[in-house]
Design a protein around this motif. Structure first.
Motif, short mmCIF file in Angstrom:
data_model
loop_
_atom_site.label_atom_id
_atom_site.label_comp_id
_atom_site.label_asym_id
_atom_site.label_seq_id
_atom_site.Cartn_x
_atom_site.Cartn_y
_atom_site.Cartn_z
N HIS A 1 0.90 -1.23 0.15
CA HIS A 1 -0.06 -0.03 -0.09
C HIS A 1 0.80 1.32 0.07
CE1 HIS A 1 0.86 -0.75 4.34
NE2 HIS A 1 0.43 0.62 4.58
N MET A 2 2.30 1.16 0.14
CA MET A 2 3.18 2.37 0.13
C MET A 2 3.88 2.41 -1.10
SD MET A 2 2.52 3.93 2.95
CE MET A 2 4.09 5.04 2.77
N ARG A 3 3.80 1.41 -2.12
CA ARG A 3 4.78 1.40 -3.28
C ARG A 3 4.71 2.61 -4.07
NH1 ARG A 3 4.57 -5.17 -3.70
NH2 ARG A 3 5.60 -5.51 -1.82
N GLY A 4 3.36 3.09 -4.53
CA GLY A 4 3.07 4.11 -5.34
C GLY A 4 3.72 5.33 -4.66
N ARG A 5 3.87 5.63 -3.45
CA ARG A 5 4.35 6.80 -2.88
C ARG A 5 5.72 6.82 -2.78
NH1 ARG A 5 0.26 7.01 2.05
NH2 ARG A 5 -0.06 4.86 1.45
N VAL A 6 6.42 5.53 -2.68
CA VAL A 6 7.63 5.50 -2.38
C VAL A 6 8.22 5.74 -3.93
CG1 VAL A 6 9.62 3.58 -2.20
CG2 VAL A 6 7.73 3.99 -0.62
N LEU A 7 7.48 5.11 -5.10
CA LEU A 7 8.17 5.57 -6.37
C LEU A 7 7.88 7.12 -6.82
CD1 LEU A 7 6.51 2.45 -8.62
CD2 LEU A 7 9.09 3.05 -7.47
N GLY A 8 6.84 7.67 -6.08
CA GLY A 8 6.74 9.03 -6.12
C GLY A 8 7.93 9.86 -5.67
N VAL A 9 8.34 9.27 -4.42
CA VAL A 9 9.65 10.18 -3.85
C VAL A 9 10.71 9.90 -4.63
CG1 VAL A 9 11.04 9.97 -1.70
CG2 VAL A 9 8.58 9.93 -1.22
N TRP A 10 10.91 8.58 -5.21
CA TRP A 10 11.99 8.35 -6.06
C TRP A 10 11.74 9.25 -7.24
CZ3 TRP A 10 16.03 5.56 -4.57
CH2 TRP A 10 17.30 5.26 -5.57
N ARG A 11 10.90 9.38 -7.72
CA ARG A 11 10.70 10.28 -9.04
C ARG A 11 11.26 11.73 -8.82
NH1 ARG A 11 8.20 9.32 -13.85
NH2 ARG A 11 7.79 11.41 -15.11
N THR A 12 10.74 12.16 -7.63
CA THR A 12 11.29 13.38 -7.30
C THR A 12 12.78 13.66 -7.14
OG1 THR A 12 9.20 14.04 -6.14
CG2 THR A 12 11.11 15.34 -5.58
N LEU A 13 13.36 12.69 -6.35
CA LEU A 13 14.99 12.75 -6.05
C LEU A 13 15.53 12.31 -7.25
CD1 LEU A 13 14.91 10.37 -2.82
CD2 LEU A 13 15.13 12.84 -2.97
N SER A 14 15.22 11.45 -8.12
CA SER A 14 15.89 11.41 -9.40
C SER A 14 15.65 12.44 -10.52
CB SER A 14 15.24 9.91 -10.10
OG SER A 14 13.89 10.20 -10.49
N THR A 15 14.52 12.96 -10.49
CA THR A 15 14.65 14.23 -11.43
C THR A 15 15.49 15.35 -10.99
OG1 THR A 15 12.22 13.64 -11.87
CG2 THR A 15 13.18 15.93 -12.36
N GLY A 16 15.80 15.52 -9.59
CA GLY A 16 16.55 16.39 -9.07
C GLY A 16 18.15 16.10 -9.48
N TRP A 17 18.66 14.92 -9.13
CA TRP A 17 19.94 14.64 -9.43
C TRP A 17 20.18 14.53 -10.98
CZ3 TRP A 17 18.42 10.08 -6.00
CH2 TRP A 17 18.22 9.14 -6.69
N SER A 18 19.29 14.28 -11.96
CA SER A 18 19.34 14.47 -13.18
C SER A 18 19.46 15.59 -13.69
CB SER A 18 18.01 13.48 -13.92
OG SER A 18 16.89 14.27 -13.83
N LEU A 19 18.80 16.52 -12.93
CA LEU A 19 18.86 18.08 -13.54
C LEU A 19 20.32 18.89 -13.08
CD1 LEU A 19 15.19 19.45 -12.90
CD2 LEU A 19 16.34 18.83 -15.19
N ILE A 20 20.70 18.33 -11.87
CA ILE A 20 21.92 18.98 -11.24
C ILE A 20 23.17 18.17 -11.86
CG2 ILE A 20 23.20 19.09 -9.03
CD1 ILE A 20 20.48 19.25 -7.64
N GLY A 21 23.15 16.96 -12.09
CA GLY A 21 24.18 16.26 -12.69
C GLY A 21 24.89 16.61 -13.67
N PRO A 22 24.55 16.99 -15.11
CA PRO A 22 25.48 17.39 -15.96
C PRO A 22 26.13 18.69 -15.80
CG PRO A 22 23.29 16.39 -16.64
CD PRO A 22 23.14 16.62 -15.25
N PRO A 23 25.47 19.95 -15.28
CA PRO A 23 26.26 20.76 -14.89
C PRO A 23 27.31 20.81 -14.08
CG PRO A 23 23.85 21.44 -14.85
CD PRO A 23 24.21 19.84 -15.07
N LEU A 24 27.11 19.97 -12.98
CA LEU A 24 27.96 19.78 -11.78
C LEU A 24 29.27 19.08 -12.49
CD1 LEU A 24 28.74 20.24 -9.02
CD2 LEU A 24 27.60 18.01 -8.31
#
Length: 454
Positions: free
Chosen positions: A339-362
């Protein structure tokens, strides 16, 4: 599962056709590479800002209906864009708005389709399901990019959008015919739910996005997985940038040489995904070990004296990366209770989007300071060092936990406030009767026995 995989192959190919067409359209309309990059960022932004809400929606709504509706909406966006292109009414602001809408729908579509695929197989076959999805994604990316050149060359970018819209409709049409496997983790949940204390019932409705973030942060293995993946993604997997500079710079190769390196990486990725299909109970420890192995290979790649040496190294690099991705995704999708897997994947999507945007410039800044070789070596050292430090900390925590169990008290962090579903298997009171007047706790997530190994 075969039906779902074929539908996803068609959809993945259509997605990459549309992405190629979108980039070409932005270049035609603006003549600016910066505007093209901005359109990609606009499409990714909803995942960063609304990933938690999208994951909560997946937990709250019927999964097959959610996936079918999101696929139908994506089809509508693709067909609408195609019509605007054909009629000459597509402008830059409209294209940006449609990209944002696509990203918004994807915040729900991504976790819904991922978990729907897992529902089609028994829990022990989830790693194989994820590995098959990785193969489908890789083949769809290669095939879609190649088809885009043909379709756009013959009929224009509008045809690529139309093809993608039709591919989404094909997936939406398939979903009603899918039947969850009786031994899948999700259908098995109600039996466990009936044995749970009544106080825990509201959590399973999946209505709180903040609950998902709180759950994620209270799971040390999920936090560790996020840290390892973030470091690897930023400093270890942007090979399209680091290896391009290395091949065309210090190794004195041309575009053809980098094309060869890219081909080896793609083939290695597919081979790794096939190999990862044999995983049964992957853990965060395995992901960390693979990340450290990949970091060592990355250091060797950075020190490669000639192109042929680099080619020998990038093949196992790609295999290790692909197996690590599959293992990490399996942990992410099976460690939380159903019952928590969708929300966990939502957290992961937020995190992964963040580092995919930050990664190339860094990473670009690091290459500017240290060069391609220095960036590869420094990134590898950083990843391997972080994994090693994490292993030491985990070992110390395990020793403290063992001492605490010997004394009969819980160690810090062992008993998480998520209830029985969050307990590692070795902490379940299997040989201890429940106090009078209370139901015996049930390990709702018993189908994910990889938790103690993480």
């Amino acid at each position: 599962m075969r039906l779902w995989s074929v539908a996803n192959l068609v959809s993945n190919a259509g997605t990459w056709m549309q992405l190629t067409a979108q980039n070409l359209l932005m270049l035609q309309l603006t003549g600016s590479a910066a505007a093209t990059g901005l359109s990609l960022s606009v499409q990714a932004a909803p995942g960063l800002l609304l990933g938690l809400i999208g994951g909560a929606a997946v937990d709250a709504w019927p999964r097959r209906l959610t996936a079918a509706a999101s696929q139908a909406l994506l089809a509508l966006v693709g067909l609408l864009t195609a019509a605007l292109v054909v009629t000459g009414h597509l402008t830059v602001p409209v294209l940006m708005a449609l990209a944002a809408v696509t990203g918004l729908i994807a915040t729900v579509d991504g976790p819904a389709c991922s978990l729907l695929g897992n529902d089609l197989v028994p829990v022990e076959d989830v790693p194989s399901s994820i590995a098959l999805g990785s193969v489908v994604s890789s083949v769809g990316r290669v095939g879609g990019t190649a088809l885009a050149g043909v379709v756009i060359g013959w009929w224009g970018p509008g045809a690529a959008y139309a093809a993608n819209g039709l591919s989404f409709l094909a997936v939406a049409a398939v979903i009603p015919f899918l039947r969850p496997h009786p031994a899948a983790g999700r259908p098995a949940r109600p039996a466990a739910a009936r044995s749970r204390p009544a106080a825990a019932a509201p959590a399973r409705r999946g209505t709180g996005a903040r609950d998902g973030l709180a759950f994620f942060l209270r799971r040390p293995r999920l936090v560790a997985l996020a840290v390892v993946t973030a470091l690897s993604s930023v400093f270890g997997r942007n090979y399209g940038l680091t290896l391009a500079v290395l091949v065309t710079g210090p190794l004195a190769g041309g575009a053809g040489a980098f094309g060869t390196v890219s081909t080896v990486l793609a083939v290695g990725g597919v081979a790794g995904a096939v190999l990862a299909g044999r995983l049964r109970r992957p853990s965060v420890r395995l992901v960390g070990g693979l990340a450290a192995a990949g970091a060592v290979l990355q250091i060797a790649a950075g020190l490669s004296p000639q192109l042929w040496v680099l080619l020998l190294i990038v093949a196992p690099m790609a295999v290790v990366e692909s197996v690590s991705d599959t293992a990490g995704t399996t942990v992410l999708q099976t460690d939380p209770p159903a019952h928590m897997r969708g929300r966990v994947l939502g957290v992961w999507r937020t995190l992964s989007t963040g580092w995919s945007l930050i990664g190339p410039p860094l990473l670009g800044l690091l290459m500017q300071l240290a060069g391609a070789r220095g960036a590869l070596v420094a990134g590898g050292v950083l990843i391997a060092g972080a994994v090693g430090a994490g292993a030491v900390l985990r070992e110390r925590r395990a020793r403290r936990a063992q001492q605490a169990r010997t004394l009969g008290v819980p160690a810090d962090g062992e008993l998480e406030p998520t209830g029985p579903a969050g307990l590692p298997a070795h902490l379940l009171p299997a040989q201890r009767s429940a106090p009078a007047g209370r139901p015996a706790p049930v390990h709702e997530n018993a189908d994910t026995a990889c938790a103690p190994a993480a």
